[in-house]
Write an enzyme that holds these catalytic residues in place. Structure first.
Site, PDB file in Angstrom:
ATOM      1  CD  GLU A 161      -2.774   1.300   0.012  1.00 50.26           C
ATOM      2  OE1 GLU A 161      -3.790   0.675  -0.196  1.00 50.26           O
ATOM      3  OE2 GLU A 161      -2.431   2.064  -0.751  1.00 50.26           O
ATOM      4  N   GLY A 195      12.351  14.750   5.472  1.00 46.41           N
ATOM      5  CA  GLY A 195      12.212  12.996   5.396  1.00 46.41           C
ATOM      6  C   GLY A 195      11.375  12.676   4.194  1.00 46.41           C
ATOM      7  CD  GLU A 199      12.418   7.957  -2.763  1.00 47.80           C
ATOM      8  OE1 GLU A 199      13.166   6.768  -2.481  1.00 47.80           O
ATOM      9  OE2 GLU A 199      11.270   8.270  -2.126  1.00 47.80           O
ATOM     10  CE  LYS A 218       5.810   7.248  -4.704  1.00 49.50           C
ATOM     11  NZ  LYS A 218       6.259   8.623  -4.138  1.00 49.50           N
TER      12      LYS A 218
HETATM   13  N1  HSE Z   1      10.471  10.396  -2.132  1.00 46.34           N
HETATM   14  C1  HSE Z   1       8.994  10.054  -2.260  1.00 46.34           C
HETATM   15  C2  HSE Z   1       7.985  11.167  -2.366  1.00 46.34           C
HETATM   16  C3  HSE Z   1       8.590   9.414  -0.944  1.00 46.34           C
HETATM   17  O1  HSE Z   1       8.596  12.320  -2.156  1.00 46.34           O
HETATM   18  O2  HSE Z   1       6.956  11.152  -2.848  1.00 46.34           O
HETATM   19  C4  HSE Z   1       7.194   8.796  -0.954  1.00 46.34           C
HETATM   20  O3  HSE Z   1       7.281   7.588  -1.792  1.00 46.34           O
END
Ligand code: HSE
Length: 404
Positions: A124, A182, A185, A200
């Protein structure tokens, strides 16, 4: 009681431990039994952190422990995650992961191993962060022929674009903030060059259509060419710029792409700012459904992972049917997809004739905030046709597809 293990004690892994500790009563009630974290695997040590008591550096401690029934993989990256996850599934352990690189690359194989072993491979959190979208596509929107999925699928770039739009903030500073929060990536290129959103949309499309869309086949552009000037034009048109991942059915052919788009203020995704993601799913009978929530960050992502752990515990001994065949999903050629294009070119009004000669009928866009250039929006044309025209015209500064 069910014992679980967490592979990776980074942003998401520590979030998973926190969510299970903070919400233990409610989580245990929903799972129908107590969820107990027996191991956390990480190469690093965390002096002073209570995790030390359950920390291991050896994956085999987890693999060979028959008491561990569910494994959370939140290490990121394809290897060693792929090897570890495969071994866990083969050993009869369910796996919950947030790892979109792993899922996009090996989803069909891992789902099939899970099925053969009567366990579950759940992901998910691999798309949309804390937003439930994989489960609804697999289990809820099952009466529809899905005709489109389009969404803001990357929190980092949405955060950056929002700050650029609202505060005129500088790209590098905002990227640094997104990293500190946070969201980004480890290698933020995956965010800003569109690779994360690409994986995605590949995952969501594969689940929605039941066949494999290889992410490498998706035309992908990031946000690195978007400038403050682009936002000035966007504002003059009551629009904004968002990085979208899109799959749509045009006359029976599916097309998929990731690119920044000009969105008018009437588009439902227009107001989705900061780290939030929004995903619009269109079905032939349900019409539009919109999903909205935090697309990145420690606790929202952990929330989705822990929901998968609960589901794995609830379905112990049973495989949740998930159709994502290895067979390649038939897709149209991106060159044949039609779009309208917002184009900025250097020069003054003397260029208008030449522009119309090459690009055909266009709508000129004016803003007093940008000097020394012209901007226009083309009529609908194929990507291939636009590409040819663009090559004939050497003054192009930037191009953004428009969603109006
Ligand atoms: N680096 C990804 C983002 C983290 O900024 O959406 C979540 O998948």
């Amino acid at each position: 009681m069910v014992n679980i293990a967490v592979l990776g004690y980074g942003t998401v892994g520590s979030g998973v431990v926190e969510v299970i500790n903070t919400n233990h009563e409610i989580v245990n009630k929903r799972a129908g039994q107590e969820i107990h974290i027996k191991y956390v695997l990480d190469l690093r040590d965390f002096p002073g952190d209570p995790v030390t008591e359950i920390l291991t550096h050896d994956f085999n401690d987890i693999l060979t422990d028959d008491d561990v029934k569910v494994v959370v993989e939140v290490m990121g990256g394809v290897e060693p995650a792929y090897t570890f996850v495969k071994k866990c599934l083969l050993a009869g352990k369910s796996v919950a992961t947030s790892n979109k690189e792993l899922v996009a690359a090996h989803g069909p194989e891992l789902l099939s191993i899970a099925k053969e072993n009567a366990v579950n491979f759940l992901f998910e959190a691999s798309a949309g962060g804390g937003i439930p979208i994989v489960r609804p596509l697999n289990s809820s929107i099952t009466a529809d022929d899905i005709t489109g999925i389009t969404g803001i699928l990357n929190g980092t770039t949405n955060y950056i674009l929002t700050k650029m739009s609202n505060e005129g903030a500088d790209y590098d500073t905002v990227l640094k903030q997104a990293q500190e929060l946070g969201y980004a990536e480890r290698n933020p290129e995956a965010d800003v060059e569109g690779g994360d959103a690409c994986r995605k949309i590949a995952i969501l499309t594969s689940i929605a259509f039941g066949k494999h869309l290889d992410y490498a086949r998706i035309h992908t552009e990031g946000i690195t060419k978007i400038t403050a000037e682009d936002f000035k034009y966007a504002k003059s048109m009551n629009a904004t710029i968002k990085l979208l991942g899109t799959t749509k059915n045009v006359g029976g052919t599916l097309y998929s792409f990731v690119a920044p788009m000009m969105l008018p203020n009437t588009n439902p995704l227009y107001g989705i700012d900061d780290v939030f993601n929004g995903i619009l799913v269109h079905g032939n009978v349900v019409d539009d459904i919109m999903f909205y929530g935090r697309g990145a960050g420690k606790l929202p992502t952990a929330s989705a992972v822990v929901s998968d752990v609960v589901d794995a515990v609830k379905h112990m001994g049973t495989n949740i049917m998930t159709i994502w065949d290895d067979e390649a999903l038939e897709m149209g050629d991106f060159a044949d997809l039609t779009n309208r294009f917002f184009v900025r070119v250097s020069g003054g009004s003397e260029m208008k004739e030449k522009i119309e000669e090459i690009f055909g009928k266009v709508q000129f866009i004016t803003t007093h905030e940008v000097a020394g250039e012209l901007a226009f929006i083309t009529e609908n044309m194929t990507e291939a046709a636009f590409d040819t025209k663009k090559k004939e015209f050497e003054y192009v500064i930037n191009v953004i597809r428009v969603a109006f």
